[in-house]
Write an enzyme that holds these catalytic residues in place. Structure first.
Site, short mmCIF file in Angstrom:
data_model
loop_
_atom_site.label_atom_id
_atom_site.label_comp_id
_atom_site.label_asym_id
_atom_site.label_seq_id
_atom_site.Cartn_x
_atom_site.Cartn_y
_atom_site.Cartn_z
N ARG A 184 4.48 5.24 -0.76
CA ARG A 184 3.75 4.39 -1.74
C ARG A 184 3.16 5.23 -2.86
O ARG A 184 3.04 4.78 -3.99
CB ARG A 184 2.67 3.56 -1.04
N SER B 41 -4.16 0.40 -2.20
CA SER B 41 -3.10 0.50 -1.20
C SER B 41 -1.74 0.78 -1.84
O SER B 41 -0.89 1.43 -1.26
CB SER B 41 -3.00 -0.79 -0.38
N GLU C 89 -0.49 -14.56 -4.21
CA GLU C 89 0.82 -13.93 -4.42
C GLU C 89 1.82 -14.88 -5.06
O GLU C 89 2.68 -14.45 -5.84
CB GLU C 89 1.37 -13.41 -3.09
N PHE D 236 3.62 -9.88 2.15
CA PHE D 236 3.16 -10.83 1.13
C PHE D 236 4.06 -10.83 -0.11
O PHE D 236 3.91 -11.68 -0.98
CB PHE D 236 1.71 -10.53 0.75
N HIS E 92 3.77 -0.83 2.65
CA HIS E 92 3.38 -1.12 4.03
C HIS E 92 4.45 -1.92 4.77
O HIS E 92 4.15 -2.81 5.57
CB HIS E 92 2.04 -1.86 4.07
N ASP F 42 -3.01 -2.51 11.81
CA ASP F 42 -3.26 -3.91 11.43
C ASP F 42 -2.46 -4.90 12.27
O ASP F 42 -2.81 -6.07 12.38
CB ASP F 42 -2.94 -4.13 9.95
N ARG G 168 3.55 3.09 4.23
CA ARG G 168 2.19 3.59 4.24
C ARG G 168 2.04 5.03 4.74
O ARG G 168 1.23 5.78 4.20
CB ARG G 168 1.35 2.66 5.12
#
Lengths: 281, 317
Positions: free
Chosen positions: B13, B40, B61, B86, B112, B120, B170
């Site tokens: 990322r 992020s 989104e 998302f 991610h 998560d 990530r």
């Protein structure tokens, strides 16, 4: 000054186009299309500042986005009669290999269309993006959009409505076709939305009503007022009060003709109520 | 055998963030949108340098995808940023109608992705996104393998006229591809030459494939490792040329075996050269909480799993 008689004649012709298009293929959405004929004619003939020809980027001209894509018949008729493509092509509506798909698309390269619509609730976001691109390009032209009232039941609209005011997208005029009908019945029966005006105002928009959305002069006056309200830090919502099926007596004031085509006899009655003015396609 | 080493580990990322920052300096049409995940997605530098070309959408989104589509009308090249989950499943219809079917030049940049999101858990660990995106007509699907390649891919997709799904992750992973690489969409990269087995991998699994090939080499097995950074359009020729030599193949990806790279490869092989294939991928399952390393081990997505798959496929030759 616009010639009201000419615009009314065009509107009558557009209604004939709508009826003939959906009759020929025995499918399509005449109700909302008929209700919005005055709006489309006013927008494309008088309200919008449009360039000659068609360029996807639309720099230096006003843009329009149809969110409730199922009223494609009125869109196609007015685009054709505003010079985007030949009126003869209206003959191909919903037929195989046609650029006039059941719902509008850029995919077949039809001039005048800048986004596909049909799956509801997406058009306001797109209009906002186009309006923000205009600001980045220092282009002071406006972006218009049209949405069904039932369509406001889609949640994406409220994301967009919240965003547009928060980000001061004040070069946007979104009209809501307030005909009170959707496929399964009246909007109040299907899912009452309360005060749409109150909701838009609570979300920070400037809201005006066009009470007679099927009267050309009222639409022109209302849209001129809407234009005068742009550039003041808020997006503008026009509540366009229309009658679904307007101009064909048996189709009016009911959801029954939302997505149903007239048979031969019904077509004849509808055409008799709307005299040929500019010549059928 | 050609070997690869690394001096540094970094997250892919951050490669996206660096590529986006460079585009901000070189391409005035590039704009960026984010749905409340700037940190992020490592978008800060672009935003600092080009505040007027950044759109904070908030946690919305669907609206972001529509606004991105609208921004293309006017000549902008929007890069949307949020988690892979998302960026795809949540907004599939918006991408389908307003971006893919409408042919809009939007770059959907998704961080991610996969299990390595870690703690998560499954609500955020999408393992279906490659499948969702590759099924959309006209959509390009890219999953680069390290920081340098993600940066190069980010820069390259701005030059491609049409929708692109760019998938990255990530965790910090070894940087083993050159900083000055030219990224060519749809062009596979052969990393090692081999004669016994072909290993095609994408994303984080490419380094694991290289690690596996080292161990296999020591065991006397010659593996040809190919980095498939572009899942669509797939480099059919590179795959077919390699299996013509090796006669068997292992595909490796941080994704469900349904709908991922492995199925795309299987289609090509079934049509042109039926070849024994083993899949290193998740087995039609959701993920769970854990560290990235624990999860990749538990779900069989590391070099050990690739070695095991190679040994299995060799027996089927």
């Amino acid at each position: 000054m616009p010639n009201i008689k000419e615009l009314e004649d065009l509107t009558t012709q557009v209604r004939r186009d709508i009826l003939r298009m959906v009759h020929k293929v025995n499918s399509g959405h005449p109700g909302g299309s008929l209700g919005c004929a005055e709006f489309f004619v006013s927008l494309y003939q008088e309200i919008m500042d449009r360039n000659e020809g068609f360029d996807m980027d639309g720099k230096g001209e006003d843009l329009f986005f149809l969110s409730n894509g199922h009223i494609s018949p009125v869109y196609y008729s007015v685009l054709a009669r505003s010079g985007y493509f030949s009126v003869d092509e209206l003959n191909t509506f919903r037929l195989i290999d046609s650029r006039l798909q059941g719902h509008p698309t850029t995919h077949e390269g039809l001039p005048g269309i800048r986004i596909a619509s049909g799956s509801l609730g997406q058009g306001m976001s797109v209009a906002i993006g186009a309006a923000q691109a205009k600001k980045l390009n220092n282009d002071d032209h406006l972006v218009y959009s049209l949405h069904g009232d039932g369509e406001l039941q889609e949640g994406q609209n409220w994301e967009a409505i919240m965003y547009a005011s928060a980000k001061k997208v004040d070069n946007l005029i979104s009209a809501i076709d307030l005909n009170g009908q959707q496929i399964d019945g009246s909007t109040d029966d299907v899912l009452p939305m309360g005060s749409i005006k109150g909701k838009f105002e609570a979300f920070g928009w400037t809201v005006i009503d066009i009470e007679e959305g099927n009267n050309i002069e009222a639409v022109l006056k209302g849209m001129a007022e809407a234009k005068s309200l742009t550039g003041k830090g808020k997006p503008v919502c026009v509540l366009l009060h229309t009658i679904m099926g307007n101009g064909v007596d048996f189709m009016m004031h009911t959801h029954a003709w939302h997505g149903k085509a007239p048979n031969d006899e019904q077509l004849e009655i509808g055409l008799n109520q709307n005299a040929e003015t500019l010549g059928d396609y | 055998m050609k070997t690869y080493t690394y001096k540094e580990k970094k997250d892919t990322r951050s490669g996206f963030g660096a590529g986006l920052a460079e585009l901000g300096r070189t391409n005035p049409n590039v704009v960026a949108l984010c749905a409340d995940l700037i940190g992020s997605l490592k978008m800060n530098q672009f935003i600092d340098e080009n505040p007027e070309r950044f759109f904070q959408i908030g946690i919305a989104e669907a609206n972001m995808m529509g606004i991105a589509a609208g921004l293309t009308i006017g000549g902008k090249i929007p890069f949307t940023g949020t988690f892979a989950n998302f960026s795809t499943g949540r907004v599939y219809d918006q991408i389908r109608q307003s971006i893919a079917y409408s042919g809009k030049n939007v770059k959907i940049c998704a961080s991610h992705a996969g299990l390595t999101l870690g703690e998560d858990g499954a609500t955020h660990q999408i393992l279906e996104d490659i499948g969702l995106m590759k099924m959309l007509p006209g959509m390009v699907v890219i999953n680069p393998c390290d920081y340098n390649q993600t940066k190069a891919a980010t820069i390259a997709i701005a030059e491609h006229d049409g929708p692109v799904y760019l998938r990255f992750g990530r965790p910090s992973v070894p940087i083993f591809t050159p900083a000055d690489q030219k990224f060519e969409i749809g062009k596979a990269i052969q990393l090692t030459e081999g004669t016994d087995v072909t290993i095609v991998a994408t994303g984080h699994l490419v380094w694991e494939a290289l690690e596996a090939s080292k161990a296999l080499h020591e065991a006397g097995i010659s593996a040809e490792v190919i980095n498939i950074h572009t899942i669509k359009p797939l480099d059919d020729k590179a795959i077919l040329d390699s299996v013509a030599k090796t006669g068997c193949i292992v595909t490796a990806e941080e994704h469900n075996h349904l709908g991922g790279l492995g199925e795309s490869v299987a289609r090509v092989l079934a049509q042109h050269r039926p070849t024994p294939q083993e899949f290193v991928a998740t087995n039609d399952t959701f993920g769970e909480s854990g560290t990235p390393a624990q999860l990749m081990d538990k779900y069989g997505l590391n070099s050990a799993a690739i070695e095991k798959a190679v040994k299995k496929v060799l027996k089927r030759k």
